[in-house]
Scaffold this motif. Structure first.
Motif, PDB file in Angstrom:
ATOM      1  N   TYR A 265      15.437  16.092  23.216  1.00 29.35           N
ATOM      2  CA  TYR A 265      15.588  17.363  23.185  1.00 29.35           C
ATOM      3  C   TYR A 265      14.810  17.921  24.373  1.00 29.35           C
ATOM      4  O   TYR A 265      15.293  18.572  25.104  1.00 29.35           O
ATOM      5  CB  TYR A 265      15.295  17.825  21.802  1.00 29.35           C
ATOM      6  CG  TYR A 265      15.182  19.363  21.702  1.00 29.35           C
ATOM      7  CD1 TYR A 265      16.363  20.248  21.771  1.00 29.35           C
ATOM      8  CD2 TYR A 265      13.881  20.295  21.917  1.00 29.35           C
ATOM      9  CE1 TYR A 265      16.240  21.483  21.678  1.00 29.35           C
ATOM     10  CE2 TYR A 265      13.869  21.283  21.917  1.00 29.35           C
ATOM     11  CZ  TYR A 265      15.117  22.127  21.918  1.00 29.35           C
ATOM     12  OH  TYR A 265      15.058  23.795  21.888  1.00 29.35           O
ATOM     13  N   GLU A 266      13.490  17.404  24.352  1.00 32.18           N
ATOM     14  CA  GLU A 266      12.690  17.983  25.536  1.00 32.18           C
ATOM     15  C   GLU A 266      13.026  17.689  26.966  1.00 32.18           C
ATOM     16  O   GLU A 266      12.937  18.491  27.728  1.00 32.18           O
ATOM     17  CB  GLU A 266      11.205  17.513  25.230  1.00 32.18           C
ATOM     18  CG  GLU A 266      10.540  18.003  24.010  1.00 32.18           C
ATOM     19  CD  GLU A 266      10.268  19.507  23.711  1.00 32.18           C
ATOM     20  OE1 GLU A 266      10.152  20.323  24.873  1.00 32.18           O
ATOM     21  OE2 GLU A 266      10.290  20.170  22.630  1.00 32.18           O
ATOM     22  N   VAL A 269      15.758  19.998  27.839  1.00 38.35           N
ATOM     23  CA  VAL A 269      15.451  21.467  27.923  1.00 38.35           C
ATOM     24  C   VAL A 269      14.572  21.718  29.208  1.00 38.35           C
ATOM     25  O   VAL A 269      14.920  22.562  30.194  1.00 38.35           O
ATOM     26  CB  VAL A 269      14.340  21.880  26.761  1.00 38.35           C
ATOM     27  CG1 VAL A 269      13.694  23.234  27.086  1.00 38.35           C
ATOM     28  CG2 VAL A 269      15.044  21.964  25.230  1.00 38.35           C
ATOM     29  N   GLY A 273      17.429  23.676  31.014  1.00 42.89           N
ATOM     30  CA  GLY A 273      17.096  24.881  30.043  1.00 42.89           C
ATOM     31  C   GLY A 273      16.869  26.037  30.918  1.00 42.89           C
ATOM     32  O   GLY A 273      17.100  27.208  30.566  1.00 42.89           O
ATOM     33  N   LYS A 282      16.243  26.952  19.243  1.00 44.92           N
ATOM     34  CA  LYS A 282      14.807  26.667  19.140  1.00 44.92           C
ATOM     35  C   LYS A 282      14.211  26.657  17.496  1.00 44.92           C
ATOM     36  O   LYS A 282      15.079  27.263  16.781  1.00 44.92           O
ATOM     37  CB  LYS A 282      14.123  27.767  19.756  1.00 44.92           C
ATOM     38  CG  LYS A 282      14.403  27.894  21.425  1.00 44.92           C
ATOM     39  CD  LYS A 282      13.450  28.845  22.065  1.00 44.92           C
ATOM     40  CE  LYS A 282      13.863  28.884  23.295  1.00 44.92           C
ATOM     41  NZ  LYS A 282      15.300  29.259  23.941  1.00 44.92           N
ATOM     42  N   GLU A 283      13.142  25.816  17.339  1.00 45.46           N
ATOM     43  CA  GLU A 283      12.395  25.959  16.157  1.00 45.46           C
ATOM     44  C   GLU A 283      11.931  27.130  15.640  1.00 45.46           C
ATOM     45  O   GLU A 283      10.930  27.510  16.372  1.00 45.46           O
ATOM     46  CB  GLU A 283      11.449  24.873  15.959  1.00 45.46           C
ATOM     47  CG  GLU A 283      12.258  23.513  15.967  1.00 45.46           C
ATOM     48  CD  GLU A 283      11.143  22.320  16.152  1.00 45.46           C
ATOM     49  OE1 GLU A 283      11.445  21.100  15.584  1.00 45.46           O
ATOM     50  OE2 GLU A 283      10.077  22.480  17.065  1.00 45.46           O
ATOM     51  N   ARG A 291      15.740  16.578  15.318  1.00 41.46           N
ATOM     52  CA  ARG A 291      16.436  16.661  16.641  1.00 41.46           C
ATOM     53  C   ARG A 291      17.574  15.641  16.569  1.00 41.46           C
ATOM     54  O   ARG A 291      17.886  14.881  17.683  1.00 41.46           O
ATOM     55  CB  ARG A 291      15.803  16.879  17.987  1.00 41.46           C
ATOM     56  CG  ARG A 291      14.859  18.100  18.100  1.00 41.46           C
ATOM     57  CD  ARG A 291      15.639  19.343  18.069  1.00 41.46           C
ATOM     58  NE  ARG A 291      14.753  20.467  18.463  1.00 41.46           N
ATOM     59  CZ  ARG A 291      15.062  21.680  18.377  1.00 41.46           C
ATOM     60  NH1 ARG A 291      16.667  22.120  18.459  1.00 41.46           N
ATOM     61  NH2 ARG A 291      14.389  22.671  18.444  1.00 41.46           N
TER      62      ARG A 291
END
Length: 377
Positions: A265-266, A269, A273, A282-283, A291
């Motif tokens: 996920y990171e 992003v 992103g 987003k959390e 995720r």
């Protein structure tokens, strides 16, 4: 022409000891539906989830939902509220019991069941003379639903919650593991989940009586007698000792799998992103998603399809977000309380490859393809 290697959406990822535990089952001839692996797998889940829960390992997450609804006394003619934005397995067991699904749309923050629409649905059903028998809430793509808000609504009207955590093993809310919040929680270990037993699931509850009843019903509801005697309709829903061996090995690497999915996920992003027209969920504060799948929202249905088809050309699997249940041919005749949120998410959203076994080269190939499509390269 050389075909590029396939990148799957979410493929199984074995650890170190799965084969050992399966071999142990064969070596001891415990290949029957029950055995030591089942017990030890249940104990591993219990320890991981915590909160004094009790776990019954079953043949599928769908079986767990079916048994959960039965134990909440859902029967023919009852109504059950179900999150609309989900996979059909969340809703199908309602139909197995002859009950009526009442679909409720999502909110934008987590993409899960809306507390406001849930309250509206309950009050409207009650005004029509039908108090819902249960609520099926789903932690979609590993993101917890708004647990405090949903529980407050459920408690206000005295309606139990089936917490569908099929996609959320390893996800947390305020530091507590998902599947432990509802009256009954369910897990899935299907081949594409964060860990797998090939096929399988589990029922989770803080009430030991629910575990015992689930096991009773899952093993053909055989009465305590020296002969085969049955006073209830039963099911063949118990997990096999062989598959539970896979599960034992998978539990040993679960935290690693969560870390890998969150790292995916990171990566996405960081690479995507800042692109115009790409949005990630987003959390919210206090939420921790495993995720399971990384998803993006695009500007339109056409942009989403262009990306999906471009990835397909590169032998990369992706998938549109779930088509809402209230728009499915089998369910469209049933009541729904919708504000258009899930339809919009379905039309603009895409699930990206998210397996814990993806390499950096895989992720680079995926993001490069998407960037080329969005920049008309």
């Amino acid at each position: 022409m050389t075909t590029k290697s396939k990148i799957w959406l979410s493929s199984p990822h074995m650890g170190h000891n799965e084969e050992h535990y399966v071999k142990e089952a064969f070596d001891t001839n415990w290949v029957a539906p029950l055995g030591p692996n089942v017990t030890l797998f249940e104990e591993a889940i219990t320890k991981y989830v915590g909160g004094n829960v009790h776990v019954a390992a079953l043949s599928a997450g769908t079986a767990a939902i079916h048994l959960a609804l039965k134990m909440l006394n859902v029967s023919h003619g009852d109504e059950v509220i179900c999150q609309s934005f989900t996979f059909s397995a969340s809703a199908n067991p309602i139909m197995y019991l002859g009950a009526t699904p009442i679909f409720v749309d999502s909110e934008r923050d987590t993409w899960n069941i809306s507390p406001e629409l849930l309250k509206e649905a309950i009050e409207d059903r009650m005004a029509k003379g039908k108090k819902p028998k249960a609520i099926v809430g789903v932690h979609l793509y590993g993101m917890p639903y708004k647990i405090d808000e949903i529980k407050a609504v459920a408690d206000e009207y005295g309606i139990p919650i089936v917490e569908d955590s099929a996609e959320a093993l390893g996800s947390k809310y305020k530091g507590v593991q998902c599947s432990s919040f509802g009256d009954i929680g369910i897990l899935s270990f299907n081949g594409n989940k964060i860990i797998t037993t090939s096929g399988g699931g589990a029922l989770v509850s803080k009430k030991e009586e629910y575990k015992k009843k689930a096991i009773f019903l899952a093993t053909q509801a055989r009465d305590d007698a020296p002969h085969y005697q049955h006073s209830n309709v039963g099911f063949n829903y118990r997990m096999s000792n062989v598959l539970a061996g896979i599960g034992r090995g998978q539990m040993e690497v679960l935290d690693e799998r969560v870390a890998s999915r969150r790292a995916n996920y990171e990566f996405y992003v960081n690479k995507l992103g800042k692109l115009e027209g790409v949005e990630f969920v987003k959390e919210p504060e206090g939420f921790y998603s495993n995720r399971w799948l990384t998803c993006i929202l695009t500007d339109s249905f056409q942009v989403r399809e262009n990306i999906r088809l471009r990835l397909q050309e590169e032998n990369i699997e992706s998938r549109p977000l779930w088509k809402p249940m209230h728009l499915q041919p089998i369910f469209e005749k049933y009541p729904n309380y919708s504000d258009g949120t899930s339809l919009d998410l379905f039309e603009r959203g895409l699930c990206l490859p998210s397996g814990s076994n993806l390499t950096t080269e895989d992720l680079e190939r995926i993001t490069t393809t998407i960037i080329k499509e969005l920049t008309n390269d």
